[in-house]
Design a protein around this motif. Structure first.
Motif, PDB file in Angstrom:
ATOM      1  N   GLY A 117       0.797  -1.225   0.000  1.00  0.00           N
ATOM      2  CA  GLY A 117       0.000   0.000   0.000  1.00  0.00           C
ATOM      3  C   GLY A 117       0.824   1.268   0.000  1.00  0.00           C
ATOM      4  N   LEU A 118       2.075   1.187   0.455  1.00  0.00           N
ATOM      5  CA  LEU A 118       2.943   2.372   0.435  1.00  0.00           C
ATOM      6  C   LEU A 118       3.120   2.886  -0.990  1.00  0.00           C
ATOM      7  CD1 LEU A 118       5.942   1.885   2.878  1.00  0.00           C
ATOM      8  CD2 LEU A 118       4.345   3.788   2.803  1.00  0.00           C
ATOM      9  N   PHE A 119       3.258   1.957  -1.937  1.00  0.00           N
ATOM     10  CA  PHE A 119       3.456   2.355  -3.329  1.00  0.00           C
ATOM     11  C   PHE A 119       2.214   3.041  -3.894  1.00  0.00           C
ATOM     12  CE2 PHE A 119       6.881  -0.584  -2.823  1.00  0.00           C
ATOM     13  CZ  PHE A 119       7.835  -0.248  -3.773  1.00  0.00           C
ATOM     14  N   LEU A 120       1.057   2.706  -3.360  1.00  0.00           N
ATOM     15  CA  LEU A 120      -0.182   3.294  -3.860  1.00  0.00           C
ATOM     16  C   LEU A 120      -0.380   4.715  -3.345  1.00  0.00           C
ATOM     17  CD1 LEU A 120      -2.526   0.189  -3.399  1.00  0.00           C
ATOM     18  CD2 LEU A 120      -1.194   0.861  -5.416  1.00  0.00           C
ATOM     19  N   HIS A 121       0.346   5.087  -2.286  1.00  0.00           N
ATOM     20  CA  HIS A 121       0.181   6.420  -1.697  1.00  0.00           C
ATOM     21  C   HIS A 121       1.393   7.322  -1.900  1.00  0.00           C
ATOM     22  CE1 HIS A 121      -3.141   4.321   0.275  1.00  0.00           C
ATOM     23  NE2 HIS A 121      -3.642   5.499   0.522  1.00  0.00           N
ATOM     24  N   ALA A 122       2.586   6.743  -2.009  1.00  0.00           N
ATOM     25  CA  ALA A 122       3.769   7.563  -2.282  1.00  0.00           C
ATOM     26  C   ALA A 122       3.716   8.039  -3.729  1.00  0.00           C
ATOM     27  CB  ALA A 122       5.040   6.754  -2.033  1.00  0.00           C
ATOM     28  N   HIS A 273       8.172   3.932 -10.802  1.00  0.00           N
ATOM     29  CA  HIS A 273       6.828   3.904 -11.377  1.00  0.00           C
ATOM     30  C   HIS A 273       6.539   2.576 -12.068  1.00  0.00           C
ATOM     31  CE1 HIS A 273       5.506   7.974 -10.400  1.00  0.00           C
ATOM     32  NE2 HIS A 273       6.776   8.347 -10.596  1.00  0.00           N
ATOM     33  N   LEU A 274       7.573   1.892 -12.552  1.00  0.00           N
ATOM     34  CA  LEU A 274       7.376   0.536 -13.061  1.00  0.00           C
ATOM     35  C   LEU A 274       6.994  -0.413 -11.918  1.00  0.00           C
ATOM     36  CD1 LEU A 274      10.354   0.232 -15.582  1.00  0.00           C
ATOM     37  CD2 LEU A 274       7.916   0.224 -16.161  1.00  0.00           C
ATOM     38  N   ALA A 275       7.664  -0.246 -10.779  1.00  0.00           N
ATOM     39  CA  ALA A 275       7.329  -1.066  -9.617  1.00  0.00           C
ATOM     40  C   ALA A 275       5.901  -0.789  -9.165  1.00  0.00           C
ATOM     41  CB  ALA A 275       8.322  -0.793  -8.483  1.00  0.00           C
ATOM     42  N   LYS A 276       5.523   0.468  -9.171  1.00  0.00           N
ATOM     43  CA  LYS A 276       4.164   0.846  -8.781  1.00  0.00           C
ATOM     44  C   LYS A 276       3.147   0.237  -9.745  1.00  0.00           C
ATOM     45  CE  LYS A 276       1.603   4.958  -7.294  1.00  0.00           C
ATOM     46  NZ  LYS A 276       1.758   6.391  -6.960  1.00  0.00           N
ATOM     47  N   ALA A 277       3.446   0.294 -11.042  1.00  0.00           N
ATOM     48  CA  ALA A 277       2.545  -0.286 -12.042  1.00  0.00           C
ATOM     49  C   ALA A 277       2.402  -1.792 -11.828  1.00  0.00           C
ATOM     50  CB  ALA A 277       3.067   0.011 -13.444  1.00  0.00           C
ATOM     51  N   ARG A 278       3.500  -2.451 -11.483  1.00  0.00           N
ATOM     52  CA  ARG A 278       3.456  -3.901 -11.242  1.00  0.00           C
ATOM     53  C   ARG A 278       2.564  -4.224 -10.046  1.00  0.00           C
ATOM     54  NH1 ARG A 278       7.004  -7.895 -13.203  1.00  0.00           N
ATOM     55  NH2 ARG A 278       7.141  -9.806 -11.934  1.00  0.00           N
ATOM     56  N   ILE A 279       2.641  -3.399  -9.021  1.00  0.00           N
ATOM     57  CA  ILE A 279       1.818  -3.612  -7.833  1.00  0.00           C
ATOM     58  C   ILE A 279       0.343  -3.379  -8.153  1.00  0.00           C
ATOM     59  CG2 ILE A 279       1.266  -2.648  -5.558  1.00  0.00           C
ATOM     60  CD1 ILE A 279       4.335  -2.283  -5.221  1.00  0.00           C
ATOM     61  N   VAL A 280       0.044  -2.326  -8.908  1.00  0.00           N
ATOM     62  CA  VAL A 280      -1.352  -2.059  -9.283  1.00  0.00           C
ATOM     63  C   VAL A 280      -1.898  -3.219 -10.114  1.00  0.00           C
ATOM     64  CG1 VAL A 280      -2.863  -0.576 -10.654  1.00  0.00           C
ATOM     65  CG2 VAL A 280      -1.130   0.449  -9.168  1.00  0.00           C
ATOM     66  N   ALA A 305       7.203  11.475 -19.734  1.00  0.00           N
ATOM     67  CA  ALA A 305       8.351  10.596 -19.529  1.00  0.00           C
ATOM     68  C   ALA A 305       7.958   9.278 -18.860  1.00  0.00           C
ATOM     69  CB  ALA A 305       9.404  11.308 -18.688  1.00  0.00           C
ATOM     70  N   LEU A 306       6.806   9.261 -18.207  1.00  0.00           N
ATOM     71  CA  LEU A 306       6.366   8.068 -17.496  1.00  0.00           C
ATOM     72  C   LEU A 306       5.449   7.178 -18.337  1.00  0.00           C
ATOM     73  CD1 LEU A 306       5.675   9.505 -13.923  1.00  0.00           C
ATOM     74  CD2 LEU A 306       7.745   8.405 -14.796  1.00  0.00           C
ATOM     75  N   LYS A 307       5.232   7.546 -19.596  1.00  0.00           N
ATOM     76  CA  LYS A 307       4.346   6.755 -20.452  1.00  0.00           C
ATOM     77  C   LYS A 307       4.727   5.278 -20.499  1.00  0.00           C
ATOM     78  CE  LYS A 307       2.526   6.330 -25.156  1.00  0.00           C
ATOM     79  NZ  LYS A 307       2.492   6.884 -26.531  1.00  0.00           N
ATOM     80  N   PRO A 308       6.027   4.922 -20.603  1.00  0.00           N
ATOM     81  CA  PRO A 308       6.389   3.495 -20.626  1.00  0.00           C
ATOM     82  C   PRO A 308       5.904   2.726 -19.398  1.00  0.00           C
ATOM     83  CG  PRO A 308       8.251   4.829 -21.311  1.00  0.00           C
ATOM     84  CD  PRO A 308       7.213   5.780 -20.784  1.00  0.00           C
ATOM     85  N   THR A 309       5.827   3.388 -18.255  1.00  0.00           N
ATOM     86  CA  THR A 309       5.411   2.685 -17.038  1.00  0.00           C
ATOM     87  C   THR A 309       3.938   2.295 -17.104  1.00  0.00           C
ATOM     88  OG1 THR A 309       4.802   4.681 -15.761  1.00  0.00           O
ATOM     89  CG2 THR A 309       7.117   4.047 -15.769  1.00  0.00           C
ATOM     90  N   PHE A 310       3.118   3.134 -17.691  1.00  0.00           N
ATOM     91  CA  PHE A 310       1.696   2.809 -17.817  1.00  0.00           C
ATOM     92  C   PHE A 310       1.485   1.749 -18.894  1.00  0.00           C
ATOM     93  CE2 PHE A 310       1.847   7.204 -16.185  1.00  0.00           C
ATOM     94  CZ  PHE A 310       1.207   6.988 -14.979  1.00  0.00           C
ATOM     95  N   GLN A 311       2.284   1.823 -19.947  1.00  0.00           N
ATOM     96  CA  GLN A 311       2.234   0.786 -20.977  1.00  0.00           C
ATOM     97  C   GLN A 311       2.620  -0.571 -20.380  1.00  0.00           C
ATOM     98  OE1 GLN A 311       0.369   1.862 -23.368  1.00  0.00           O
ATOM     99  NE2 GLN A 311       1.766   1.499 -25.088  1.00  0.00           N
ATOM    100  N   TYR A 312       3.637  -0.555 -19.555  1.00  0.00           N
ATOM    101  CA  TYR A 312       4.084  -1.784 -18.895  1.00  0.00           C
ATOM    102  C   TYR A 312       2.963  -2.355 -18.016  1.00  0.00           C
ATOM    103  CZ  TYR A 312       6.528  -4.636 -15.397  1.00  0.00           C
ATOM    104  OH  TYR A 312       6.911  -5.635 -14.535  1.00  0.00           O
TER     105      TYR A 312
END
Length: 485
Positions: A117-122, A273-280, A305-312
């Motif tokens: 949950g830390l990743f969802l709030h940080a 943000h890749l780690a956050k995307a993986r958790i989501v 610049a963060l577009k790749p993380t959402f694609q991932y």
């Protein structure tokens, strides 16, 4: 909440709640210098023993995330901070618990747990790092041991009882605080003040570590302020606010301290943000449609610049739904942009296995391993792709090396057990399964499996000698573990 089992934690808690059992507990302890109330705190070596025991219990009871990619990211972030921290006296281990509640805690032996949950709030890597740096400071300044020493002066409880209740408090605040209250009735105000003092000290050391490690020092007061505002009127605050209270003076203190450090602009961390995307996508307990909606909504408010993380993140959702064509289009594009990115390599490996093309994954991983031959993400994925190709002998060699280098990772032992099963080597399969049991403090079952393995091995062989030697080691570890009770 952790189950109450016959373990260090449960028995220590029972001692804290039942003063009549204190003499029996004291007599059963077999560790030097722990002693009774007011006889001093634990040594570093004793803290390591407690930390190892508690970690094994957590593996058995808590929903620990055994994800090699996330573990690699957390470990890299944590050790970047440790390398810039003061007074480091123990090794550090960082791990994640699958829990949407905002929380983090540290305990004996340099173990630091982060809730998913830390990743969802940080909102940035620096905010996450500020929490990790704070927890590292709790370890380096030995706050848990110092709190025990302080309580021992006020209470008839033994150090062992206080260790159990304090360990429970940091992981399960409501139950733990109740245990401490029972053990130290009438002295809680002093404990609260002492804890708040520790929190401010951890903030002070944490900010210094943040600055030296190159993170944004303002991330700590920013995260604290947002957390306090969000839960100001909540009837049930998150666990982090129960064990890490955020009074206004503490937030102000971190803000003032941050101003004393150089103000540097830290670019967004794509890996965070890749780690956050993986958790989501995988660990937020939400449906695929909800995850995709989150990626779409959040991307609109984020830097290009963060577009790749959402694609991932979208690719993982498609991959987990076995929508391989959609996942493949995205992942191949991401891989072409960054061929050494562990997040992409891991996902592509799973994709090729899903497409019944594991040889393509092996080829890709072999290239990556040439530059980083001991990287755990690459090694574990490579072993997995060899299994998928039915190259069991080669897989066992890779996984044996992996389990030797990373003996506390249950993933390696699981895959090794599978490889030995395919090869029909029942004794080695039992040995691998025994290691998983030992990591979860199931000592007797682990010893039983190794005993069976020894009986299956050729009489007088080196393999039988290895099994017997491991049985002796496990018996020593079991006795040490049981002595804590």
């Amino acid at each position: 909440m952790l189950k109450r089992t016959r373990s260090l934690l449960a028995l220590s808690l029972a001692v804290a709640l039942t003063t009549s059992s204190l003499p029996a507990m004291a007599n059963s302890l077999n560790l030097p210098d722990i002693g009774t109330a007011a006889s001093g705190t634990l040594t570093i070596d004793q803290e390591l023993v407690y930390g190892d025991a508690y970690m094994r219990m957590l593996r058995n009871q808590a929903p620990i995330v055994n994800d090699p990619v996330l573990n690699e990211y957390i470990d890299s972030l944590g050790h970047r901070l440790v390398a810039n921290a003061d007074d480091v006296k123990t090794p550090f281990t960082f791990f994640m618990i699958r829990d949407r509640n905002i929380n983090a805690f540290a305990f004996f032996g340099g173990y630091v747990a982060l809730h998913s949950g830390l990743f969802l709030h940080a909102q940035s890597e620096s905010e996450l790092a500020s929490v990790v740096a704070h927890e590292i400071a709790h370890v380096t300044q030995r706050h848990l041991a110092r709190s025990m020493e302080e309580q021992a002066r006020r209470s008839p409880a033994t150090i062992a009882a206080l260790a159990g209740s304090l360990l429970l408090a940091i992981a399960s605040p409501e139950a733990g605080m109740a245990a401490i209250t029972a053990a130290t009735a009438g002295n809680m105000q002093g404990q609260i003040n002492y804890t708040r003092s520790n929190e401010k000290e951890a903030d002070r050391f944490g900010i210094a570590t943040l600055s030296k490690a190159g993170f944004d020092v303002n991330a700590m007061p920013k995260f604290f302020t947002r957390l306090a505002d969000e839960y100001r009127y909540a009837s049930t605050p998150p666990p982090m606010l129960l064990t890490h209270p955020l009074p206004a003076d503490r937030i102000t203190d971190t803000r003032v301290r941050a101003q004393n450090y150089p103000q540097t602009r830290v670019p967004e961390s794509v890996d965070y943000h890749l780690a956050k995307a993986r958790i989501v996508a995988r660990y937020a307990n939400i449906k695929a449609a909800s995850a995709l909606d989150w990626f779409n909504r959040t991307e609109k408010k984020s830097s290009p610049a963060l577009k790749p993380t959402f694609q991932y993140g979208r690719a993982l959702v498609h991959l987990d739904n076995r929508e391989f064509d959609q996942a493949k289009t995205i992942l191949l594009d991401l891989y072409q942009q960054d061929k050494n990115n562990l997040f992409y390599l891991d996902a592509l490996s799973d994709l090729y296995i899903g497409l019944k093309m594991p040889e393509k994954a092996s080829e890709m991983l072999e290239k990556a391993l040439k530059s980083t031959p001991k990287n755990p993400v690459l090694m574990i994925n490579y072993g997995n792709t060899l299994l998928a190709q039915e190259k069991y002998e080669q897989a066992t060699r890779v996984l044996q090396r992996y389990s030797h280098d990373f003996p506390n990772d249950v993933n390696g032992w699981h895959l090794l057990s599978e490889a030995y099963t395919k090869l029909g080597q029942s004794d080695e399969e039992l040995a691998a399964r025994a290691e998983i049991l030992a990591l979860r403090a199931n000592w007797n079952k682990a010893i039983q499996y190794y005993t069976q393995a020894s009986q299956l091995a050729e009489l007088g062989s080196l393999k039988q000698a290895r099994y017997d030697a491991r049985i002796d080691q496990l018996m020593v570890q079991r006795d040490r573990f049981m002595a804590l009770q």
